[in-house]
Design an enzyme around this catalytic site. Structure first.
Site, mmCIF file in Angstrom:
data_model
loop_
_atom_site.group_PDB
_atom_site.id
_atom_site.type_symbol
_atom_site.label_atom_id
_atom_site.label_comp_id
_atom_site.label_asym_id
_atom_site.label_seq_id
_atom_site.Cartn_x
_atom_site.Cartn_y
_atom_site.Cartn_z
ATOM 1 N N HIS A 1 0.832 -1.204 0.000
ATOM 2 C CA HIS A 1 0.000 0.000 0.000
ATOM 3 C C HIS A 1 0.872 1.262 0.000
ATOM 4 C CE1 HIS A 1 -2.471 3.169 1.970
ATOM 5 N NE2 HIS A 1 -3.364 2.722 1.112
ATOM 6 N N CYS B 1 -2.922 -2.264 -16.141
ATOM 7 C CA CYS B 1 -2.906 -1.186 -15.150
ATOM 8 C C CYS B 1 -2.268 -1.630 -13.847
ATOM 9 C CB CYS B 1 -4.309 -0.632 -14.924
ATOM 10 S SG CYS B 1 -5.464 -1.853 -14.317
#
Lengths: 875, 875
Positions: free
Chosen positions: B455, B832
Site C-alpha cells: 500500500h 494497469c
C-alpha cells in the site's frame, strides 16, 4: 426453418432423455413397447432453455407448435379441447433429465371449464367425480400458474366440511363440490382480478410457462445444487391425456417398484388407492393398500400389471419405479423410471441382475452411484427416528457419517472427556493442526467457519469421522463455552447429533446404526478393479490411516502430510525450538531431536504399506501454524530457549502473515531452511533402509514430494539438497535403495511451466485444492461468505473445492500433463487433492490419462468404483 | 567437433557483445579499427556458463583451447610465456555483457616468475619496475585466485615502509621491493602450503577459473539484482598482453570520457597518472592530473589520443568512457565503452548527437535508460553530501525521490505536524487506506513490512513521494513511538532522510535538490510519442493525480481505484454504516449518502481529463479494510447504527478473513451487495452526464471496470446490474451517452476462460499485481520473507512484482489477449498493474500487441520512453 420444440410420445424413445427429460423419454419408450400409455406430447428441455434465454418468454414459434400439437393430440385421442361432448383433458407435468421428485409443479385435469364439467358429469353419470376434478384443477392452476396462496383454498374446504359436519373430503357430495368450485372461482377472481380462464388453450399455454418457471424455484435450485444437476439442463414439459383413477370403485391409482428399494430383494413392492387421483397417494390422507391386494380385487388388471413390470425391468435392465392409473378396469402406465434405492439395495440388485444374466459386470458397475457408498462405510442415524426429528440447522456435509455426543469447546476437553469414556462432539470456530489429539478423541466435529476442504473437513475424512462445517448460523462464545443456534443456548456437556452425510445438526441423542460391509460390496469392488485404469491410492498421515486405506483397497500411499506428525507433544516442543532458533546450529540441534521420531513414523508407514508405493510430502504449512498460543506454552518455550517471553512473542508476531496461504510455506521453507529438508530426507531414507533390510522381498522406493513449486530452479535447489542427503545416507548404509523426487503441482505457474519442471521431476502430483484456490483466487477458508450468492445467481453450479472445475483448473491440469509428459516420458502423474475421491472429478482425471488418484481412506471404494465407471463409459 | 570457446581480438567485433562481453567485443572492434590495442584473446561468456553447468570445472576441451590460444598469442606478439629473454606477460580481466564496475576481479602482470623478473629488470635496466610488477602480481594472484586475505600483504608493505622510514610506496627501492617479493612468496607458501606457481600456464588457467568464480561473488550477485542482470549471462575473460604505464616518466595510464558525464557538455574529460599502473588511478593514493596537461607533457601522444577519442565516438555514436596506457611514449587503448552518465547528461548528449547529425531520433531514444528519468522527476539528495554520508540501513527502493523530515508514527500525527508546517517522515509497520490523509501530509514513508507493491509503495508512487519499504531491520514499538535501527533508538521528532531511489535510510538532515524539467526532456518525450505504438494512461484516484498524469503526458485514466475515495472522514462514516447494516434498506440509505460525494469526485475527474478516456474500477478491497479500529470510532458507529459496541465488534470480527487477498472482495462484493454497484454506476453516469452537458465537444465515454472476475457468468451478473442502472440514468436524463463495461483480468481463471469473458466485456485491463500473486501463489505483502533466499539461490533474478514474469504470468496474459480478441474483435486491452510503468515489462506488453499501459503519474514519462524504445527495437 424453425426448430422442433415438441415431440409426440410416439416420436421419441428412451435415448432422447436429454431432450425429452426422463419422464418424457420413458413415456415415449413405453409407447414404443406398446404398453398402455395415455398419449400426449413432450415440449423439450431445449424449449425451456430457450424460454430462459428469451427472458422468460415463449417464442411465437413455440407457441405455434403448441397449438399444432394440440390438434395432433386431438386426432390421436379422438377428443377435442373444450368440446363438452367429448372433451380432451390433460395433465401437464415437468420432467428433467434426472428425476427431481416433488421439486417442480404439476397440473391435472386441464381442459375443464363450466361447460365441459356439466356435460361430463352428465355423460359419465358421475357428477361428484366431475366437480371434484374441476375444483382440483382450479386449485392447482391457481397455485401453480397464478401463485395464489393454496392455504386459502384449504381453508374453504375446511369451512365447507365444518358446515356439512363431515371430516373427510370424500364425504363431500357433488353439490358440495360444485359450491366449493364456485367459491374457488370467486376467490380466483378476487385475487387475480379476472375470471378463471375457460379457454383450454389459454390454460395450457400458461400451465406450460408455469412448469418452465418452476425449474427456477428455490427448492429446485437447492435440490439441483445438492444433486449436482446443472441449471443449464432445463426441464421438459409433458402434456398427456388424462385418465381418471377417481371414477369409482373400478378405478384407482398407485405406485410400485419391481424390487424392494430398501433391501434389493426380488419382489414387487407397491401400493394403491381405489377411486383416487395420484396426488391422493402422495398426500397420504388415506392409507394406501399393498399392491398384492389388487390381485383379488382386479385379477386381470393385476396380471396385466405384473406382465408390464417384468417387461419394463427386462427392457431397461434396471429396477423400475412406476406410476399407474386404473380407469374403469383399464390399466394405464403414467410413468416408469429407475427406482431410487438404498446403497445396500443398489449393490444387491446389481449383483442379482448379473447373476440372473440380465446384465454384464460392466453394466452392474455403472448402475451404482459411487457417492452412495458413503452410507455403507459410515455409521448412520436410525432412519425411522430421523424421519420424526427436525434438524436445528443445516450446514456443509463435510465428512460423512453420524454421531451423537456431548458438546466440548476445546481439543483439550475433548481429550479429557474422551479418556473418561464420554462420547463428545468438538464444536469450534475452526480447527487447527494443534487440535489433532482432541480430534482423535471426538466422535465428530462441528465448525462455524471453513468449507469442504477446511482443516476439520480434511482431518475428519481422513479419520472416517463425521463433520459438519461452515455453520455460520452459530453465534459462538468460546470463552464461556456456549453457543447459540436456532434461538437456543448450547453449553458444554449438552448432547447434539451430527449427520455428516447430509450436513444436518440435531438436538439430543439419535440412535446410530454402525457401518457393515456386505459381500455384495466386495463383489462389486472386485469387478470395479477389473475394469478401472486409474490406480487408487490413499491420503494418510499415520500407519493406522494407511492400514484403513489398504483395507478399503488403496494400492499405495498418495499423500503423507508429514507436518501432521509434528503435533504430538514431544514433537511440537522440538519443532517450536527449531522455529525460535537464531542460528543454523540451534535449528539443527532441534531438528536432530525430531529425526528419530519422524524416522520411526516412516518405518511404521512403510511396514503398513508392505512394499506398495509411498509418496511423502515434505513440510508444507507456514511456520505460524506451529507456534504456541497459550501463555503457559510460550513461557515453557522461552525457558527452553533461554529467551524472554517477549522475545518469543516477537518471533511469533514476526511469523504472522497477511495471506498465509500464499506466504512462507511449501518448498519456500526448504529454500530458506534447507536443514528441514535434510532432516526429512534422512528420516525417509533411513526408514526405508531399515524396512528394506527387514523385508528384502518388498519393493521399497520412497517418493519424496516437494510442495508448492512454481519454478524449475526452485525444485532444483530443493532436489539437490534431497539427493545429496539421500545419496549420502544410502552410501553410508551400503545398501541399494532407489527413491524418486517429484513435485506437487498446485500453482498455476507450475502448470504453465510444467515442460521445464518435468525435467527435474520423477512425478507430478496435483494438489487440486491449492490449484483451485489460486486459479479462482478463492480462499477455501473464506469463500463460504460469497459462494451462497454465487449459487443463487447461477454463477457457480457446484463448489469448485468439491467437484473439480474442468474449464479453468482442469485446463491447467491438462496443460501440465501434456507439457510434462512431452519432456519426461517416464513421468508418472496423479492427483492427491480432495477431488481425488469425487466421482465426476475422477471421470475427468481418467479422461486426462492420469496414472492414479489418491483420497482419504474412506473415499477409496468410491474412487475405485468411479474410476471403473469412467473406464467403462469411455471405452 | 568441440565448441569454440575462445576468440582472438582480431576474430571478433562489437556485435559479439553477448558472447565476448562488452570489454572483449570492444577490444576486438578497436582492433578492427586499427587502433593501438595490445593483442589478446577472449574466453566467451558461454564458457563461463558451461563452467558453472559442469559444477565449477573447466572442461578438458576448454583447457586444450586455452593452451592453443596461448601459442597463437605468442605468435602474434612475438613473445613467449616464461621465456626470460622475451617474456609474454598478460592481464586477465572479467568482462560481462554489460559493465559491472569493480564487481569482479582482475589480475595484472601474469607470466612473471623468479627467472623472468631478473632478466626483465636487466633487459629494461629498470629493476624497480620489474620487482614492483612482480610483487603486485603475487599480491593480486594470492587475493583473487587463492583467496588469501589481502590485509596480510598490506601489513608487510607498511612494515617495510616503517623500517625504511618512508611514507609512500614509490619511495621504496628496487631492493626493498625484491625483499618484499620474497616475503610475499613466503606468506603465500605458509598460507597455501605450496610454492607460488612459477609456470605461467598454470598461473593463467587458475586466474581464468578465478574470474569465472568471481561472477558469483556476493557483491556481483547484489549488483546484478540491483541492475537486472541475469545470472545466466555469465562473464567473459579477457587475456591481454601487458603494456606498462609504470616504466618511468615516459609512461603513464589514465581514463577519459568523450563528453562530460555529469552535464553532457561536449568536451573531453579525463585524468591520468605518470609512471603508474591502472590500479593506482583507481586506488586514489596519488592525485591524478587533468587530461589536458598531457598536451604539454607528450603532445604527440595527446594528439593521438584526441584523434582516437573522436574516432571512437563517431564510430560508436555514443559518449565513450576509455582506459589507456602509455608505455615509453607509446599510446595503447585498453578499453572503451559507453560512458555512464547522469539522466541530465543522457538527455543532453542524446539531443546534441541528433543536432550534430550523428544519430537519428530513434537512436537518441534508445540511448536513454528510462529508469534514470526518475532522478529528473523527483527531488534528490545533494550528491556531494551523500558521498560522505553512510546510510544506517538499506531496504526496498519503493518510490523514487528524496526527503528529510521529523519522524512521526501515526497518520494523525503526520497530519497535525504537517499543518504546523513541519516536514515529517511517516514511519509505520505498514500503511493502510485509513492513513491516506496523513500520507498526504508527510514528505516520505518508511515501512517495516510490505514490498514493492505494498500500500505505502503504491500510494507513494501515485503521489510522487519517496518511500522506502520492507525495512525488516527496524524493531518497531509503535505504542511508545520509538524504533530501533542500526543499534540506535529513533524517537518521534528525530530527523531522518530517505532516498526512495536507492532504498537507503540516513540519520539527520541531508540537503535536497528539487526536480526540474529541462527542455531536452520535453524534446525526447516528443520524439518518443512519435514512435511509440502503445498508448500510455495514468493510474489516479483524485483529480489532482489525473492532472499530474496528464502534465506528464498520460493520454487518459487507466485505473481509478474508487475505494480510495471512501476514506475521507465524511465518507468513511457513511461507508461504515453501510457495512454494519442488517437490511438492504439500511444499506441503500447509507449508500445514498455516498452517491453525491462520489458523483462529485467523478465530475472533477472527468473535468480534469477533458474528454480523454477514463477507466473506473468498482469497489475492490475486502470490507474489513474499512472498519473502524479505534474504540472511539467503534463507539461512534455503534451510536449511529443504534447497536451495542459488542454488536459492532461482532460485525468487525465476522469480516475477518484468513486470506483476504482471495476473500470476499472485487466483483464478489457486487454479487453479494448489488446495491453498491448500483450506487457506483449512478455516480459515474450522473457525473458523465453533468460534464457532457457542460462540454459538448468532449468525448465522454466512461469505461466501467469490474474487478476480480473469474467466470463469465459472474461478469454477466454484475454487468446486468450496471447496464440496467446506467440505461435508466441515461434515459432519465434524456441524453445520448455511451459507456463501456469491461473487466480487470487478474485471476488465472479469467485468462484461461478469456474467450468466454470477452463476449461480455468491452475491454480487458490486466491487473498484473494480483495476477502475479495468484500465478506464483506469492502474497505480495508476505513474499519479502523468502524472496531474499530466492535471489541468493538464483531461483529468481528479479522481483516478479516489479518486472513481469514473462514465462508464467506473461503466458497467461498472452493467452488471454489471443482468446479475448478472437471472440471480440473490438476488445481493447491494457495493463494497469504496477508493471505498466516498468520498462522491460512494457517492452513485453508491446510485443503482445496490447493497446495501452497505465501507471502512476510519475512513471508516465518512463512508460512513454520505454514504449517508444520497444516500438523502435521491434520494427
Amino acid at each position: 426453418m424453425s426448430k422442433k420444440w415438441i415431440y409426440l410420445f410416439k416420436e421419441g424413445d428412451t435415448s432422447m432423455k436429454n431432450l425429452l427429460g426422463g419422464k418424457g423419454a420413458n413415456l415415449a419408450e413405453m409407447t414404443k413397447l406398446d404398453l398402455p400409455v395415455p398419449q400426449g406430447f413432450t415440449i423439450t428441455t431445449e424449449a425451456c432453455t430457450q424460454y430462459y434465454k428469451d427472458g422468460r418468454k415463449l417464442s411465437d414459434d413455440m407457441y405455434a407448435q403448441i397449438l399444432d400439437y394440440i390438434v395432433k393430440l386431438e386426432e390421436i385421442t379422438g377428443k377435442k379441447f373444450g368440446d363438452p361432448d367429448n372433451p380432451l383433458l390433460v395433465s401437464v407435468r415437468s420432467g428433467g433429465r434426472v428425476s427431481m421428485p416433488g421439486m417442480m409443479d404439476t397440473i391435472l385435469n386441464l381442459g375443464l371449464n363450466d361447460a365441459v364439467v356439466e356435460k361430463l358429469a352428465e355423460k359419465f353419470g358421475n357428477p361428484r367425480w366431475a366437480w371434484d376434478s374441476y375444483r382440483r384443477f382450479i386449485q392447482m392452476y391457481s397455485d401453480v400458474v397464478m401463485m395464489v396462496d393454496k392455504k386459502i383454498f384449504e381453508t374453504l374446504i375446511d369451512d365447507i366440511k365444518t358446515k356439512k359436519g363431515v371430516k373427510e373430503d370424500v364425504e363431500l357430495s357433488a353439490e358440495d363440490l360444485k359450491e366449493l368450485t364456485q367459491q374457488f372461482k370467486a376467490t380466483y377472481k378476487s385475487k387475480i382480478g379476472s375470471d378463471f380462464p375457460s379457454d383450454p388453450k389459454e390454460q395450457l399455454v400458461d400451465a406450460i410457462k408455469a412448469v418452465f418457471r418452476s425449474w427456477d424455484n428455490p427448492r429446485a435450485v437447492v435440490y439441483r445444487r445438492d444433486n449436482d444437476i446443472p441449471y443449464s439442463w432445463g426441464t421438459a414439459v409433458n402434456v398427456q391425456m388424462m385418465v381418471f383413477g377417481n371414477m369409482g370403485e373400478t378405478s384407482g391409482t398407485g405406485v410400485a417398484f419391481t424390487r424392494d428399494p430398501a433391501t434389493g430383494e426380488k419382489h414387487l413392492m407397491g401400493e394403491f388407492l381405489l377411486n383416487a387421483q395420484g396426488e391422493d397417494v402422495v398426500a397420504g390422507i388415506r392409507t394406501p393398500q399393498p399392491i398384492e391386494q389388487l390381485k383379488e380385487m382386479m385379477p386381470e388388471v393385476y396380471a396385466d400389471f405384473i406382465r408390464i413390470c417384468q417387461t419394463l425391468e427386462n427392457h431397461y435392465k434396471n429396477m423400475q419405479d412406476m406410476e399407474f392409473t386404473i380407469e374403469d378396469n383399464h390399466l394405464y402406465m403414467l410413468q416408469t423410471r429407475s427406482g431410487q434405492r438404498t446403497a445396500f439395495a443398489a449393490l444387491k440388485i446389481a449383483c442379482d441382475f448379473v447373476d440372473e444374466g440380465l446384465i454384464s459386470k460392466e453394466q452392474a458397475i455403472t448402475m451404482i452411484n459411487p457417492r452412495n457408498l458413503n452410507t455403507l462405510l459410515h455409521p448412520a442415524f436410525d432412519a425411522k427416528v430421523l424421519e420424526k426429528t427436525k434438524p436445528i440447522a443445516t450446514a456443509l456435509a463435510a465428512s460423512p457419517g453420524a454421531a451423537s455426543g456431548q458438546i466440548v469447546f476445546t481439543a483439550e476437553d475433548a481429550k479429557k472427556w474422551g479418556e473418561l469414556g464420554k462420547a463428545v462432539i468438538l464444536v469450534r470456530l475452526e480447527t487447527s493442526p494443534e487440535d489433532i489429539e482432541g480430534m482423535k478423541a471426538a466422535k465428530g466435529f462441528l465448525t462455524v467457519r471453513g468449507g469442504m476442504t477446511s482443516h476439520a473437513a480434511v482431518v475428519a475424512r481422513g479419520m472416517g469421522k463425521c463433520c459438519v462445517s461452515g455453520c455460520s448460523d452459530i453465534i459462538m462464545d468460546e470463552d464461556n463455552k456456549v453457543f447459540r443456534l436456532a434461538g437456543k443456548e448450547f453449553h458444554e456437556g449438552d448432547v447434539i447429533s451430527l449427520d455428516g452425510t447430509t450436513g444436518k445438526i440435531y438436538e439430543g441423542q439419535i440412535p446410530t446404526k454402525e457401518a457393515e460391509i456386505v459381500d455384495e460390496f466386495e463383489r462389486i469392488m472386485e469387478w470395479a478393479d477389473e475394469f478401472r485404469v486409474l490406480r487408487v491410492r490413499t491420503n494418510a498421515d499415520t500407519p493406522k490411516d494407511v492400514q484403513k486405506g489398504r483395507e478399503l483397497g488403496a494400492e499405495g500411499l498418495g499423500l503423507c502430510r508429514t507436518e501432521h506428525m509434528f503435533f504430538e507433544q514431544s514433537r511440537i516442543d522440538a519443532f517450536r525450538e527449531m522455529i525460535c532458533s537464531d542460528t543454523l546450529e540451534e535449528r539443527e540441534e532441534a531438528l536432530a531431536k525430531l529425526l528419530p521420531l519422524q524416522q520411526r513414523d516412516f518405518e511404521e508407514i512403510f511396514e503398513a504399506l508392505e512394499g506398495n508405493p509411498a509418496t511423502i510430502r515434505f513440510l508444507d504449512p507456514p511456520l505460524h501454524e506451529f507456534v504456541p498460543t497459550s501463555e503457559e506454552d510460550i513461557k515453557k518455550l522461552a525457558k527452553t530457549k533461554g529467551k524472554s517471553v517477549n522475545d518469543i512473542k516477537d518471533i511469533i508476531n514476526s511469523l504472522h502473515e497477511f495471506n498465509p496461504m500464499m506466504g512462507h510455506r511449501g518448498c519456500r521453507l526448504a529454500v530458506t531452511y534447507p536443514e528441514i529438508a535434510k532432516m526429512q530426507t534422512s528420516a525417509v531414507i533411513r526408514a526405508a533402509i531399515t524396512v528394506k533390510k527387514a523385508h528384502s522381498d518388498w519393493k521399497i522406493k520412497p517418493e519424496i514430494m516437494i510442495p508448492l513449486v512454481s519454478e524449475i530452479k526452485e525444485l532444483k535447489v530443493v532436489k539437490d539438497i534431497v539427493v545429496k542427503t539421500a545419496d549420502d545416507e544410502i552410501a553410508a548404509a551400503g545398501i541399494d535403495l532407489k527413491y524418486e523426487v517429484g513435485t506437487m503441482i498446485e500453482l498455476p505457474r507450475a502448470c504453465l511451466t510444467a515442460n521445464e519442471i518435468a525435467k527435474e521431476a520423477d512425478f507430478f502430483c496435483f494438489g487440486t485444492n491449492d490449484l483451485t484456490q489460486m486459479t479462482f483466487g478463492f480462499s477455501r477458508d473464506d469463500a463460504a461468505k460469497f459462494l451462497g450468492a454465487y449459487y443463487e445467481d447461477n454463477i457457480l453450479e457446484s463448489d469448485p473445492f468439491v467437484k473439480v472445475d474442468q474449464k479453468g483448473v482442469g485446463q491447467l491440469i491438462e496443460m501440465a500433463v501434456k507439457l510434462g509428459r512431452k519432456n519426461n516420458s517416464s513421468l508418472h502423474v496423479g492427483v492427491c487433492g480432495e477431488h481425488g475421491g469425487e466421482p465426476s472429478s475422477i471421470a475427468f482425471f481418467h479422461k486426462l490419462g492420469l496414472d492414479y488418484v489418491s483420497c482419504s481412506p474412506y473415499r477409496v471404494p468410491i474412487a475405485r468404483l468411479a474410476a471403473a465407471q469412467a473406464a467403462i463409459l469411455n471405452k
